[in-house]
Design a protein around this motif. Structure first.
Motif, PDB file in Angstrom:
ATOM      1  N   GLN A 177     -10.581  -1.503  -0.952  1.00 20.72           N
ATOM      2  CA  GLN A 177      -9.315  -0.922  -0.156  1.00 20.72           C
ATOM      3  C   GLN A 177      -9.372   0.541  -0.719  1.00 20.72           C
ATOM      4  N   GLU A 200      -0.234   3.691   1.816  1.00 17.55           N
ATOM      5  CA  GLU A 200      -0.512   2.330   2.161  1.00 17.55           C
ATOM      6  C   GLU A 200      -1.543   1.715   1.589  1.00 17.55           C
ATOM      7  N   ARG A 201      -2.576   2.425   1.259  1.00 12.66           N
ATOM      8  CA  ARG A 201      -3.951   1.804   0.690  1.00 12.66           C
ATOM      9  C   ARG A 201      -3.661   1.702  -0.707  1.00 12.66           C
ATOM     10  N   SER A 202      -3.029   2.434  -1.521  1.00 15.31           N
ATOM     11  CA  SER A 202      -2.589   2.469  -2.936  1.00 15.31           C
ATOM     12  C   SER A 202      -1.954   1.187  -3.187  1.00 15.31           C
ATOM     13  N   ARG A 203      -0.994   0.805  -2.130  1.00 18.30           N
ATOM     14  CA  ARG A 203      -0.352  -0.399  -2.305  1.00 18.30           C
ATOM     15  C   ARG A 203      -1.086  -1.685  -2.393  1.00 18.30           C
ATOM     16  N   GLU A 204      -2.036  -1.581  -1.407  1.00 16.37           N
ATOM     17  CA  GLU A 204      -2.899  -2.681  -1.233  1.00 16.37           C
ATOM     18  C   GLU A 204      -3.819  -2.947  -2.530  1.00 16.37           C
ATOM     19  N   MET A 205      -4.433  -1.933  -3.019  1.00 15.93           N
ATOM     20  CA  MET A 205      -4.986  -1.834  -4.399  1.00 15.93           C
ATOM     21  C   MET A 205      -4.047  -2.368  -5.580  1.00 15.93           C
ATOM     22  N   GLU A 206      -2.735  -1.998  -5.447  1.00 17.26           N
ATOM     23  CA  GLU A 206      -1.829  -2.604  -6.468  1.00 17.26           C
ATOM     24  C   GLU A 206      -1.836  -4.056  -6.253  1.00 17.26           C
ATOM     25  N   ARG A 207      -1.882  -4.542  -5.164  1.00 14.97           N
ATOM     26  CA  ARG A 207      -1.518  -5.899  -5.079  1.00 14.97           C
ATOM     27  C   ARG A 207      -2.847  -6.648  -5.122  1.00 14.97           C
ATOM     28  N   THR A 208      -4.058  -6.110  -4.785  1.00 13.87           N
ATOM     29  CA  THR A 208      -5.308  -7.037  -5.003  1.00 13.87           C
ATOM     30  C   THR A 208      -6.149  -6.731  -6.059  1.00 13.87           C
ATOM     31  N   LYS A 228       0.185   4.159  -7.026  1.00 15.83           N
ATOM     32  CA  LYS A 228       0.929   4.701  -6.175  1.00 15.83           C
ATOM     33  C   LYS A 228       1.570   6.033  -6.524  1.00 15.83           C
ATOM     34  N   SER A 286     -11.513   2.208   1.573  1.00 17.35           N
ATOM     35  CA  SER A 286     -10.878   2.661   2.809  1.00 17.35           C
ATOM     36  C   SER A 286      -9.751   3.905   2.799  1.00 17.35           C
TER      37      SER A 286
END
Length: 266
Positions: free
Chosen positions: A165, A152-160, A17, A168
């Motif tokens: 992502q 938004e997508r970098s936060r998803e990547m950090e979570r998963t 992020k 995406s």
């Protein structure tokens, strides 16, 4: 267009992020020729905080009020670009003292919107008066949109920790920039990230279902051999078969897979 292309390229290699936000403020400051740029995000304490800054001191612990409590709060409340030609004159929002101390005279801010919700604000500042043009406003707005998508997508990547992502992020960002250059960069970056030998990337129009030809390629030794009759990808092709699959499908041996073994490239 150059600014959008540069940001798209930077986002492709951003690993988290913070990299995403740092790239965004640097590109915005450079292409808008301003003294400073910031991305402001809401914190868990219902206050606003500087998430990334370029050209001025980054006060990580500095908090801003929402709504009329600050310039960023006003931009986020109004959900529309706000241009201030002279911050020393009376404003509808509170002008923070640190802006006055640094001699900031003019500013422009746009909300970062995602799914019609405000997720932050992108602000630019100058230490001299300036009449921002419509082109300036549109450019900052586009950069903010790209940044909101990537955030938004970098936060998803950090979570998963997944790579889907990342794809995406690219898929949505490329729609705002140069499609051909972005797809070529995606193909090249995929080879580098995965260590594979080659990548072919086909763009598909979701409204018509039509696949663009030729594809973007990287690592293909004989690209001239990738040909289709009349330059049209037909519904019975491998590309359309892959589009019909509902999940990524690894194939250990293409020579034994029914969808791949009849393909000329095998």
């Amino acid at each position: 267009r150059r600014a959008l292309d540069e940001l798209a390229q930077s986002l492709l290699i951003a690993v988290n992020k913070q990299d995403t936000l740092d790239s965004a403020v640097a590109v915005a400051a450079r292409h808008l020729a301003v003294d400073a740029c910031e991305v402001i995000l809401p914190g868990r304490d219902d206050e606003l905080h500087i998430a990334a800054a370029c050209g001025r001191p980054w006060r990580e612990n500095l908090a801003f009020g929402c709504g009329s409590g600050s310039f960023s709060g006003w931009v986020m409340r109004e959900k529309t670009p706000v241009i201030v030609t002279d911050l020393t004159s009376p404003q509808e929002f509170h002008v923070n003292q640190h802006l006055r101390n640094e001699g900031v005279r003019s500013a422009m801010g746009v909300p970062m919107l995602r799914h019609e919700a405000v997720v932050g604000a992108m602000l630019v500042f100058l230490r001299s008066p300036r009449q921002f043009s419509q082109d300036d406003q549109e450019l900052l707005d586009l950069l903010a949109k790209q940044t909101a998508i990537a955030l938004e997508r970098s936060r998803e990547m950090e979570r998963t920790g997944g790579l889907r992502q990342a794809a995406s992020v690219v898929a949505e960002v490329m729609a705002l920039g140069d499609l051909k250059n972005t797809l070529d960069a995606v193909a090249r970056g995929t080879v580098e990230a995965t260590g594979c030998d080659a990548v072919t990337l086909y763009a598909c129009d979701p409204t018509t279902g039509k696949v663009d030809y030729p594809p973007s390629m990287h690592g293909v030794r004989f690209p001239e051999r990738i040909t289709v009759p009349d330059n049209v990808v037909t519904p019975g092709s491998l590309v359309y078969q892959v589009l019909s699959w509902d999940m990524p499908t690894p194939v250990a041996s293409v020579s034994n897979h029914p969808a791949f073994r009849q393909e000329p490239f095998v």
